[in-house]
Write an enzyme that holds these catalytic residues in place. Structure first.
Site, PDB file in Angstrom:
ATOM      1  N   ASP A  60       0.882  -1.163   0.000  1.00  0.00           N
ATOM      2  CA  ASP A  60       0.000   0.000   0.000  1.00  0.00           C
ATOM      3  C   ASP A  60       0.921   1.213   0.000  1.00  0.00           C
ATOM      4  O   ASP A  60       1.672   1.429   0.950  1.00  0.00           O
ATOM      5  CB  ASP A  60      -0.865  -0.056   1.262  1.00  0.00           C
ATOM      6  CG  ASP A  60      -1.767   1.164   1.421  1.00  0.00           C
ATOM      7  OD1 ASP A  60      -1.559   2.162   0.711  1.00  0.00           O
ATOM      8  OD2 ASP A  60      -2.665   1.099   2.275  1.00  0.00           O
ATOM      9  N   TYR A 116       0.306   0.334  15.179  1.00  0.00           N
ATOM     10  CA  TYR A 116      -0.621   0.087  14.083  1.00  0.00           C
ATOM     11  C   TYR A 116      -0.212   0.894  12.854  1.00  0.00           C
ATOM     12  O   TYR A 116      -0.091   2.109  12.910  1.00  0.00           O
ATOM     13  CB  TYR A 116      -2.057   0.457  14.476  1.00  0.00           C
ATOM     14  CG  TYR A 116      -3.018   0.169  13.360  1.00  0.00           C
ATOM     15  CD1 TYR A 116      -3.307  -1.148  13.007  1.00  0.00           C
ATOM     16  CD2 TYR A 116      -3.584   1.186  12.605  1.00  0.00           C
ATOM     17  CE1 TYR A 116      -4.151  -1.430  11.950  1.00  0.00           C
ATOM     18  CE2 TYR A 116      -4.431   0.906  11.555  1.00  0.00           C
ATOM     19  CZ  TYR A 116      -4.710  -0.411  11.234  1.00  0.00           C
ATOM     20  OH  TYR A 116      -5.537  -0.689  10.173  1.00  0.00           O
ATOM     21  N   LYS A 166      -3.431  -2.738   8.075  1.00  0.00           N
ATOM     22  CA  LYS A 166      -3.576  -4.185   8.196  1.00  0.00           C
ATOM     23  C   LYS A 166      -2.551  -4.869   7.292  1.00  0.00           C
ATOM     24  O   LYS A 166      -2.023  -4.260   6.380  1.00  0.00           O
ATOM     25  CB  LYS A 166      -5.010  -4.553   7.792  1.00  0.00           C
ATOM     26  CG  LYS A 166      -5.664  -5.692   8.563  1.00  0.00           C
ATOM     27  CD  LYS A 166      -5.719  -5.565  10.024  1.00  0.00           C
ATOM     28  CE  LYS A 166      -6.059  -6.830  10.775  1.00  0.00           C
ATOM     29  NZ  LYS A 166      -5.601  -6.746  12.155  1.00  0.00           N
TER      30      LYS A 166
HETATM   31  P1  13P Z   1      -5.086  -0.479   4.951  1.00  0.00           P
HETATM   32  O1  13P Z   1      -4.281  -1.406   5.817  1.00  0.00           O
HETATM   33  O2  13P Z   1      -5.703  -1.187   3.797  1.00  0.00           O
HETATM   34  O3  13P Z   1      -4.280   0.711   4.550  1.00  0.00           O
HETATM   35  O4  13P Z   1      -6.326   0.034   5.813  1.00  0.00           O
HETATM   36  C1  13P Z   1      -6.060   0.780   6.923  1.00  0.00           C
HETATM   37  C2  13P Z   1      -7.260   1.134   7.741  1.00  0.00           C
HETATM   38  O5  13P Z   1      -7.118   1.335   8.911  1.00  0.00           O
HETATM   39  C3  13P Z   1      -8.573   1.227   7.115  1.00  0.00           C
HETATM   40  O6  13P Z   1      -9.546   1.626   8.050  1.00  0.00           O
HETATM   41 MG    MG Z   2      -4.069   2.102   3.218  1.00  0.00          MG
HETATM   42 MG    MG Z   3      -4.723  -2.149   2.214  1.00  0.00          MG
END
Ligand code: 13P
Ligand code: MG
Ligand code: MG
Ligand code: 13P
Length: 374
Positions: free
Chosen positions: A11, A230, A233
């Site tokens: 990402d 964090y 994800k």
């Molecule tokens: P991503 O990991 O896909 O960037 O999503 C992050 C997130 O917290 C969406 O609410």
């Molecule tokens: Mg993202």
């Molecule tokens: Mg993502």
């Protein structure tokens, strides 16, 4: 012929929050790969799932090859430049280290790779999931490779009847790769006991016991273990070779009809159903629902066909409707109970500060308090 399949995804920035990358970003990634593929790659395909960009590559350099990994890393750096120029959200989100060193593992991008003896015909599937983590593949892989209720090939094909070997990783271990090998069907209950805890034990690969060939490779990285907080994800990718001594493509796809609940969705902190979607689909409802795409390929001497969109078929429209219903049903209970992930998964988020602040404000009431005061 020995061929390596490598998929590296990251990402590196998204339009409108965590929805999807921009076309100029994708063009920059593609241009970098095309300008530098000579002498390194046989073929490649670039795609996105939600806000994650995946580079699928074929080559002869084996797994973990520095020049292949660097090519992908540099392409993501080039894409990040565009993301910054366009003001995309989370530009460079998954590039957790400043400089490339040897291998993208542990640097943020997810990687799934396998070196194979290419069969005369080589069908394989490339799965990419967004707004969830590698444990999302535990249930489908268990059903496909260990359950004849899903995979009649386990009864009907003599080679498949010999069963499959699962390599399972404890992704909480940060000192190194803590793995266990278990075989189906003899150790089915051991496999089940681990895979039920999808945030901790994750299928890394699956192998044919009849021939020793590898069918599955899953990216197992846990971003919070790298970053200590964090950072989004661990949206996973997976390669699955199908047919002949492996499950048929339909046996690999079938479990996704469940739209099973996985960890993910909003802020990576919820349980939400996994929705099978078409290639190059963004996210929407509640930063999700968690989505999985599947590109089917054939390959000859490392050259790829066009991708066939496995979840574009009308069958999956009914599954998507069900997944949407399941998503809304879960959302009705907000942050209560099963809707939000357990504390152990949230401990990398800001809620820990809140709990630390509230801790000293608790009082012990009654006799115990009097004993304490005395
Ligand atoms: P991503 O990991 O896909 O960037 O999503 C992050 C997130 O917290 C969406 O609410
Ligand atoms: Mg993202
Ligand atoms: Mg993502
Ligand atoms: P084919 O005979 O067309 O290869 O199909 C066999 C199969 O695996 C179908 O599930």
């Amino acid at each position: 012929m020995k061929i390596t399949l490598s998929v590296i995804k990251a990402d590196i920035g998204s339009i409108g929050g965590h929805i999807a990358p921009s076309q100029p970003l994708l063009a920059a990634v593609r241009a970098h790969i095309e300008a530098n593929a000579q002498g390194r790659l046989i073929d490649h395909r670039i795609s996105f799932t939600g806000d994650d960009v995946a580079i699928l590559m074929t080559h002869r350099r084996g797994v973990g090859d520095e020049s292949v990994h660097k090519l992908a890393w540099d392409a993501f750096v080039a894409g990040t430049e565009v993301a910054k120029r366009q003001g995309l959200y989370g530009a460079g989100q998954d590039l957790l280290k400043d400089a490339f060193s040897g291998n993208v593992k542990g640097m943020g991008p997810a990687v799934a790779e396998m070196e194979i003896d290419e069969r005369p015909n080589e069908p394989f599937l490339f799965f990419a999931a967004d707004k969830t983590d590698p444990g999302a593949f535990n249930l489908p892989l268990y059903l496909t490779f260990a359950d004849p209720m899903t995979t009649p090939g386990l009864i009907l094909s003599p080679k498949m009847a010999k069963g499959f070997r699962f390599v399972i990783m404890d992704v909480n271990e940060t000192s190194g790769d803590r793995v266990i090998e278990l075989v189906a069907p003899e150790q089915l209950y051991d496999i089940a006991a681990l895979l039920r805890d999808a945030e901790r034990y994750v299928v890394e690969s699956v192998w044919s016991r009849a021939t020793g060939e590898q069918s599955v490779a899953v990216a197992t990285s846990r971003l919070h273990n790298i970053a200590g907080k964090y950072t989004g994800k661990d949206d996973p990718v997976m390669l699955v070779r199908t047919q002949m001594n492996f499950p048929a493509t339909g046996e690999v796809l079938a479990p996704y009809a469940t739209a099973h609940y996985v960890a993910g969705g909003m802020r990576g902190s919820h349980n939400m159903p996994l929705m099978p979607v078409g290639l190059n689909t963004g996210t929407s409802y509640f930063d999700g629902p968690p989505l999985v795409s599947c590109a089917a390929y054939a390959m000859h001497e490392g050259r790829l066909t066009d991708p066939l969109d496995a979840f574009a078929h009308p069958f999956w429209d009914a599954v998507r409707t069900r997944a949407a219903d399941k998503a809304m049903e879960m959302r009705r209970q907000g942050f209560f109970g099963a809707a939000m992930l357990a504390m152990s998964e949230l401990e990398y988020t800001g809620i820990m500060e809140k709990l630390a602040e509230l801790g000293p404000r608790f009082r012990i009431r009654g006799e115990a308090a009097e004993r304490k005061a005395a």
